[in-house]
Design an enzyme around this catalytic site. Sequence first.
Site, mmCIF file in Angstrom:
data_model
loop_
_atom_site.group_PDB
_atom_site.id
_atom_site.type_symbol
_atom_site.label_atom_id
_atom_site.label_comp_id
_atom_site.label_asym_id
_atom_site.label_seq_id
_atom_site.Cartn_x
_atom_site.Cartn_y
_atom_site.Cartn_z
ATOM 1 N N ASP A 159 5.802 -27.820 41.144
ATOM 2 C CA ASP A 159 5.244 -27.257 39.915
ATOM 3 C C ASP A 159 3.987 -28.038 39.580
ATOM 4 O O ASP A 159 3.884 -29.238 39.879
ATOM 5 C CB ASP A 159 6.247 -27.369 38.762
ATOM 6 C CG ASP A 159 5.748 -26.688 37.492
ATOM 7 O OD1 ASP A 159 5.210 -25.556 37.571
ATOM 8 O OD2 ASP A 159 5.876 -27.284 36.411
ATOM 9 N N HIS A 219 2.174 -27.689 27.555
ATOM 10 C CA HIS A 219 2.719 -28.831 28.298
ATOM 11 C C HIS A 219 2.675 -30.160 27.545
ATOM 12 O O HIS A 219 3.325 -31.118 27.943
ATOM 13 C CB HIS A 219 2.075 -28.984 29.676
ATOM 14 C CG HIS A 219 0.583 -29.006 29.677
ATOM 15 N ND1 HIS A 219 -0.172 -29.923 28.989
ATOM 16 C CD2 HIS A 219 -0.293 -28.201 30.330
ATOM 17 C CE1 HIS A 219 -1.451 -29.693 29.214
ATOM 18 N NE2 HIS A 219 -1.550 -28.639 30.015
ATOM 19 N N ASP A 256 10.649 -29.369 35.212
ATOM 20 C CA ASP A 256 10.682 -27.960 35.610
ATOM 21 C C ASP A 256 11.117 -27.794 37.068
ATOM 22 O O ASP A 256 11.874 -26.879 37.395
ATOM 23 C CB ASP A 256 9.321 -27.303 35.388
ATOM 24 C CG ASP A 256 9.027 -27.037 33.920
ATOM 25 O OD1 ASP A 256 9.885 -27.330 33.060
ATOM 26 O OD2 ASP A 256 7.922 -26.534 33.625
ATOM 27 N N HIS A 270 8.167 -27.831 30.635
ATOM 28 C CA HIS A 270 6.735 -27.836 30.929
ATOM 29 C C HIS A 270 6.221 -29.211 31.326
ATOM 30 O O HIS A 270 5.008 -29.450 31.307
ATOM 31 C CB HIS A 270 5.911 -27.215 29.802
ATOM 32 C CG HIS A 270 6.297 -25.803 29.524
ATOM 33 N ND1 HIS A 270 6.052 -24.784 30.410
ATOM 34 C CD2 HIS A 270 6.954 -25.251 28.488
ATOM 35 C CE1 HIS A 270 6.534 -23.662 29.929
ATOM 36 N NE2 HIS A 270 7.097 -23.918 28.758
ATOM 37 N N GLU A 309 0.955 -28.581 36.325
ATOM 38 C CA GLU A 309 0.454 -28.335 34.972
ATOM 39 C C GLU A 309 -1.062 -28.430 35.082
ATOM 40 O O GLU A 309 -1.585 -29.199 35.897
ATOM 41 C CB GLU A 309 1.007 -29.352 33.976
ATOM 42 C CG GLU A 309 2.523 -29.375 33.873
ATOM 43 C CD GLU A 309 3.165 -28.056 33.478
ATOM 44 O OE1 GLU A 309 2.526 -27.255 32.765
ATOM 45 O OE2 GLU A 309 4.319 -27.821 33.889
#
Length: 187
Positions: free
Chosen positions: A8, A58, A158, A153, A10
């Site tokens: 993942d 986030h 996540d 987030h 951000e």
Amino acid sequence: MTVYAGLDIETTGVPHGDHRIIEIGIGLWKPGNAKPVFWYEQRIDPQRSIAAEAQRVHGISSADLIGKPLWKSTAPIVQKIMAKATHYVWHNGDEFDGPFLEYEFKREGLALPKRASIDTMGKALWATPDGKKPKLGELCFACGVDYDKAKAHAAAYDVQVMMDCFFKAQAWGFFEDPSAEQVKEAA
């Protein structure tokens, strides 16, 4: 041997091109393992501002990224980790994380290793009553995985809950590994 890379990112916002990666979480899992056999997470100095809407999602501010490495030094590490996988598992990765990573690798003269992918958002229409693509919290609910909105987030959090969902749903027959032909096509 199958090795899943759960990952993942951000970012400073959307779309790729205008925005940058500010956090990545990536782990390598063997089939059925609840814990990764390898883990890497890193915050990254994007050398630009963070869009207010992205920061609301986030919770990462520019101050949180002071002194963090640049993507140019992080990208080769991430690329090597991703190359160890036979499959990528990501939530909305086919539409967001994958294209974003591909663009960011290209900026550094690198290539996103081509692997078969399993998008836990796009392939989990069964997880919502109306058949829409589930948010990660909705997927967790459908899989009986605890989901803490206060931790959501953050890339590391996540990835872990997504992989918990992935392995549960895979055991139930909802997520199948791509066929050998699909793996060859991705290469």
